[in-house]
Design a protein around this motif. Structure first.
Motif, PDB file in Angstrom:
ATOM      1  N   UNK A 104      -6.387 -52.179 -31.773  1.00  0.00           N
ATOM      2  CA  UNK A 104      -5.513 -51.090 -31.330  1.00  0.00           C
ATOM      3  C   UNK A 104      -6.084 -49.728 -31.729  1.00  0.00           C
ATOM      4  N   UNK A 105      -5.792 -48.702 -30.936  1.00  0.00           N
ATOM      5  CA  UNK A 105      -6.280 -47.354 -31.256  1.00  0.00           C
ATOM      6  C   UNK A 105      -5.871 -46.898 -32.650  1.00  0.00           C
ATOM      7  N   UNK A 106      -4.714 -47.337 -33.110  1.00  0.00           N
ATOM      8  CA  UNK A 106      -4.283 -46.917 -34.440  1.00  0.00           C
ATOM      9  C   UNK A 106      -5.275 -47.384 -35.503  1.00  0.00           C
ATOM     10  N   UNK A 107      -5.820 -48.587 -35.323  1.00  0.00           N
ATOM     11  CA  UNK A 107      -6.814 -49.082 -36.276  1.00  0.00           C
ATOM     12  C   UNK A 107      -8.068 -48.213 -36.179  1.00  0.00           C
ATOM     13  N   UNK A 108      -8.460 -47.895 -34.965  1.00  0.00           N
ATOM     14  CA  UNK A 108      -9.680 -47.103 -34.777  1.00  0.00           C
ATOM     15  C   UNK A 108      -9.518 -45.731 -35.431  1.00  0.00           C
ATOM     16  N   UNK A 109      -8.354 -45.115 -35.224  1.00  0.00           N
ATOM     17  CA  UNK A 109      -8.148 -43.786 -35.820  1.00  0.00           C
ATOM     18  C   UNK A 109      -8.116 -43.858 -37.341  1.00  0.00           C
ATOM     19  N   UNK A 110      -7.598 -44.975 -37.864  1.00  0.00           N
ATOM     20  CA  UNK A 110      -7.608 -45.126 -39.324  1.00  0.00           C
ATOM     21  C   UNK A 110      -9.045 -45.229 -39.835  1.00  0.00           C
ATOM     22  N   UNK A 111      -9.878 -45.967 -39.097  1.00  0.00           N
ATOM     23  CA  UNK A 111     -11.282 -46.081 -39.520  1.00  0.00           C
ATOM     24  C   UNK A 111     -11.998 -44.738 -39.423  1.00  0.00           C
ATOM     25  N   UNK A 164     -12.852 -53.589 -27.223  1.00  0.00           N
ATOM     26  CA  UNK A 164     -11.676 -53.290 -26.416  1.00  0.00           C
ATOM     27  C   UNK A 164     -10.579 -52.630 -27.227  1.00  0.00           C
ATOM     28  N   UNK A 165      -9.645 -52.073 -26.505  1.00  0.00           N
ATOM     29  CA  UNK A 165      -8.540 -51.333 -27.120  1.00  0.00           C
ATOM     30  C   UNK A 165      -7.250 -51.662 -26.383  1.00  0.00           C
ATOM     31  N   UNK A 166      -6.161 -51.712 -27.111  1.00  0.00           N
ATOM     32  CA  UNK A 166      -4.862 -52.054 -26.518  1.00  0.00           C
ATOM     33  C   UNK A 166      -3.709 -51.511 -27.346  1.00  0.00           C
ATOM     34  N   UNK A 167      -2.642 -51.164 -26.679  1.00  0.00           N
ATOM     35  CA  UNK A 167      -1.402 -50.862 -27.379  1.00  0.00           C
ATOM     36  C   UNK A 167      -0.903 -49.451 -27.177  1.00  0.00           C
ATOM     37  N   UNK A 168      -1.830 -48.550 -26.977  1.00  0.00           N
ATOM     38  CA  UNK A 168      -1.485 -47.141 -26.825  1.00  0.00           C
ATOM     39  C   UNK A 168      -2.611 -46.500 -26.034  1.00  0.00           C
ATOM     40  N   UNK A 169      -2.359 -45.304 -25.532  1.00  0.00           N
ATOM     41  CA  UNK A 169      -3.496 -44.591 -24.945  1.00  0.00           C
ATOM     42  C   UNK A 169      -4.529 -44.371 -26.049  1.00  0.00           C
ATOM     43  N   UNK A 170      -5.798 -44.571 -25.750  1.00  0.00           N
ATOM     44  CA  UNK A 170      -6.817 -44.277 -26.758  1.00  0.00           C
ATOM     45  C   UNK A 170      -7.282 -42.842 -26.520  1.00  0.00           C
ATOM     46  N   UNK A 207     -11.311 -40.834 -30.110  1.00  0.00           N
ATOM     47  CA  UNK A 207     -11.313 -42.147 -30.767  1.00  0.00           C
ATOM     48  C   UNK A 207     -12.173 -43.132 -29.964  1.00  0.00           C
ATOM     49  N   UNK A 208     -12.111 -43.039 -28.652  1.00  0.00           N
ATOM     50  CA  UNK A 208     -12.910 -43.896 -27.763  1.00  0.00           C
ATOM     51  C   UNK A 208     -14.401 -43.692 -28.049  1.00  0.00           C
ATOM     52  N   UNK A 209     -14.799 -42.407 -28.092  1.00  0.00           N
ATOM     53  CA  UNK A 209     -16.222 -42.109 -28.266  1.00  0.00           C
ATOM     54  C   UNK A 209     -16.687 -42.523 -29.669  1.00  0.00           C
ATOM     55  N   UNK A 248     -17.515 -51.119 -14.159  1.00  0.00           N
ATOM     56  CA  UNK A 248     -16.907 -49.791 -14.207  1.00  0.00           C
ATOM     57  C   UNK A 248     -17.688 -48.824 -15.091  1.00  0.00           C
ATOM     58  N   UNK A 249     -17.870 -47.604 -14.598  1.00  0.00           N
ATOM     59  CA  UNK A 249     -18.362 -46.530 -15.469  1.00  0.00           C
ATOM     60  C   UNK A 249     -17.161 -45.990 -16.227  1.00  0.00           C
ATOM     61  N   UNK A 250     -17.136 -46.192 -17.522  1.00  0.00           N
ATOM     62  CA  UNK A 250     -15.953 -45.854 -18.311  1.00  0.00           C
ATOM     63  C   UNK A 250     -15.793 -44.365 -18.523  1.00  0.00           C
ATOM     64  N   UNK A 251     -14.541 -43.925 -18.515  1.00  0.00           N
ATOM     65  CA  UNK A 251     -14.224 -42.532 -18.861  1.00  0.00           C
ATOM     66  C   UNK A 251     -13.375 -42.597 -20.115  1.00  0.00           C
TER      67      UNK A 251
END
Ligand code: 6R9
Length: 648
Positions: free
Chosen positions: A358-365, A385-391, A395-397, A431-434
């Motif tokens: 989840x993005x929340x984990x990514x933002x914590x890291x 991959x990411x799930x649960x909220x808009x990333x 945070x994506x990058x 897909x070319x990701x955005x």
């Protein structure tokens, strides 16, 4: 959301093409979109071949009584057989189903044939306790292999399970048991969290006091802590299972036989019991797991780092991966125990190839810093991959660069408890990701963004996210409440499913999910999305996490109030608030400038990491904080209000 909605997210110009090798060998190629468009039901019939049917279906979809769908009409199957026996029969019994890693460091490697044996024993034990097809069973367990065993034993018997997240309170557990009239509860003495045992059994004891239908409580011994015992009702899992045969012949159930009920909180009122049934759910989860994660079961080591008590765990730790014969990692504990690099140690140890979180984990890291994951070899990862909220784009990058080595595709997957399966996501080989965009509906899925009148909006505009055609893993109803099912999802716009999320189509027609429509605020007549302002805040180097709410304001109707967690590296210098206000103004516009900015150490989150903005609104408007029963950690509100300080 209308023309006045601000749209800084749409100015994102970074693009990430799929790596050439992944594109060349991808499970699903670009032509799948056209194939599914040309014959949607034919496409789903082809996907249904992933599943072993005891009796073949005669019709793909019966939609004669919408919104009550019947998928794969006449088909019969057993979900546990599809997840286990057929892989063993195909000679893959020695393949690892799970690498289990306990928080204290204990490990278990479980093969498909071992898991099948255990599930058969558990099924036989449940039969001995009088369980019949159709009976409901509540599961309140930590993240341990027994949770999967319990779920599949239920599925094998056609007894729908309802897994209640171990962090939920006795009252939340009680309400769920009562709502679905569960007769058996499967729990544990406790689980390990944040470096210590965390008890579960006391909450069950408390809950079942008010649940006269519960005749037995099965208790897995996990932590060894003391438990109160009610003779005759309570049974040790090992005692009951140990004496059972490892043979059990699965019965085939109708494709529409209930598989499970998962409770999800509405914004108001009692939680909704989302009902999923057998055939369509297995087809939907196995297809999406295979296509979105490009699963190669012989070589991949797949890790959904989420709780089984969340739908993500049901679909992408249990049913999807097992139906596909995948090797998965299962981790019991918190990401920072005993040290902040625990996840990365696990990735290196098992050579994980795919990580989903989840993005929340990514933002914590991000907050902790890139030097932590840098200590481990993460080069085995080929897809994240990411799930649960808009990333948020930043945070994506960060995720792609720091965890994915700057090369792995990121699949931002949009779906819900109700959809059962991933609906909108990039295809990793196509897909070319955005950064920040979930991109497109998967082949077979029809999504759109519509305005208040239900008309499809043109590219470049925002509105409400809807699903225009039924899909196999869709919820069938709300348990015991068909009217609420129709009202909640199918009444806002005629004939289409209303997801409750706001979204935009960019100039290319790609989709950006903006969060729940209730999280949109109105400042001086402008509709602002919390997600956009949060993304602007998170793109500032000092900010690790941000949550934005609209608080009532005499002048502007609502005003933007931001709660921010600063990065470990931020010096907290005197002008943070000014800096951030200026930053938001330049990223979005002066209208989005937060009225107040509060620095906090934590944010209130659900089990899936979703920020509970309702509670922050209470703080912002100086009210008593409302119901906290679905918080993953119900002590955080105290920590927030005590430690909170206005940024200066
Ligand atoms: C799987 C899951 C569903 C809600 C959904 C939306 C939000 C989930 C998202 C996303 C933006 C994504 N959501 N994935 N928003 N981008 N990739 O999360 O199920 O717990 O039922 O929540 O989560 O708001 O409506 P669930």
């Amino acid at each position: 959301m209308s023309q006045t909605t601000l749209s800084n997210l749409l100015h994102e110009t970074r693009r990430f093409d799929p790596p050439a090798d992944l594109a060349a060998s991808a499970n699903l190629k670009a032509d799948a979109y056209a194939a599914a468009d040309a014959d949607r039901l034919g496409f789903w019939a082809a996907q249904a071949e992933r599943i072993t049917w005891d009796t073949p279906f005669t019709e793909v979809l019966d939609w004669s009584n919408p919104p009550f769908a019947k998928w794969f009409v006449g088909g019969k199957l057993n979900a546990a057989y599809n997840c286990l026996d057929r892989h063993v029969e195909a000679g893959n019994g020695d393949r690892v189903a799970y690498y289990f890693e306990g928080e204290p460091g204990d490990t278990r490697t479980i093969t498909y044939s071992q898991l099948k044996d255990e599930v058969c024993q558990a099924a036989n034990a449940l039969i001995e306790l009088g369980v019949k097809a159709g009976d409901r069973i509540a599961i309140y367990l930590p993240m341990i292999p027994e949770t999967v065993v319990a779920m599949l034993a239920c599925a094998r018997l056609g007894a729908p399970h309802t897994v209640v997240f171990g962090g939920f309170s006795a009252a939340a557990l009680r309400d769920r048991i009562i709502d679905c009239q569960a007769e058996i509860v499967i729990t544990a003495d406790g689980g390990n969290r944040k470096g210590k045992p965390s008890a579960l059994k006391p909450a069950v004891d408390e809950a079942v006091k008010e649940c006269p239908d519960v005749r037995n409580v099965l208790v897995v011994k996990r932590t060894g802590q003391d438990v109160d015992w009610t003779d005759g009702r309570d049974l040790w899992w090992d005692d009951v299972l140990g004496k059972q045969s490892t043979e059990h012949t699965p019965e085939a159930f109708d494709a529409e036989h209930p598989l499970y009920v998962m409770y999800t909180s509405g914004t108001t009122g009692k939680p909704k019991g989302i009902l999923h049934t057998t055939g369509g759910y297995l087809v939907g989860t196995s297809y999406t797991h295979w296509s979105v994660f490009d699963i190669k079961p012989e070589t991949d080591v797949y890790w959904t780092a989420a709780d089984i008590g969340w739908v993500t765990g049901h679909s992408y730790i249990v049913y999807g991966p097992l139906a596909n014969g995948t090797t998965s990692i299962m981790y019991e504990g918190t990401p920072d125990t005993p040290h902040p690099g625990r996840w990365w140690e696990i990735v290196e140890k098992y050579k994980a190839t795919i990580l989903y979180c989840a993005p929340t984990a990514i933002r914590t890291f991000m907050k902790v810093g890139a030097e932590i994951p840098a200590k481990n070899d993460l080069t085995s990862l080929r897809l994240i991959g990411s799930v649960g909220e808009p990333i948020n784009p930043e945070a994506y990058v960060w995720y792609r660069d720091t965890i994915g080595g700057g090369k792995t595709p990121v699949v931002d997957t949009w779906w819900q408890t109700e959809t059962g399966m991933i609906m909108i996501s990039p295809l990793p080989g196509v897909t070319s990701g955005k950064p920040g965009s979930a991109m497109n509906a998967l082949p077979g899925v029809v999504a759109d963004v519509v305005d208040d009148a239900g008309e499809s909006v043109p590219n470049g505009s925002g509105g409400y996210l809807v699903l225009k055609e039924p899909w196999p893993a869709m919820l069938r109803t709300i348990w015991g409440d068909d009217d609420r099912y129709v009202d909640t999802y199918w009444s806002r716009f005629k004939g289409v499913y209303f997801a409750g999320d706001g979204a935009k189509k960019d100039e290319d027609g790609d989709l950006w999910v903006l969060g729940r429509v209730d999280d949109v605020m109105n400042v001086s007549g402008h509709r602002l999305s919390t997600t956009e302002i949060e993304s602007a805040l998170v793109s500032h180097p000092k900010v690790a996490e941000a949550a934005v709410v609209g608080a009532s304001d005499v002048t502007t109707g609502q005003a933007v109030v931001a709660f921010v967690i600063l990065r470990a590296s931020a010096d907290g210098g005197g002008d943070v608030a000014d800096d951030l206000r200026r930053h938001v103004s330049s990223q979005i516009g002066a209208i989005a400038r937060p009225r107040s900015i509060l620095v906090v150490s934590e944010l209130p989150k659900t089990r899936s990491g979703k920020i509970m903005r309702r509670l922050l609104r209470d703080v912002a408007e100086d009210r008593e904080v409302g119901d906290v029963s679905t918080l993953a950690d119900d002590s955080v509100m105290g920590a927030i209000t005590e430690g909170m300080q206005p940024a200066r």
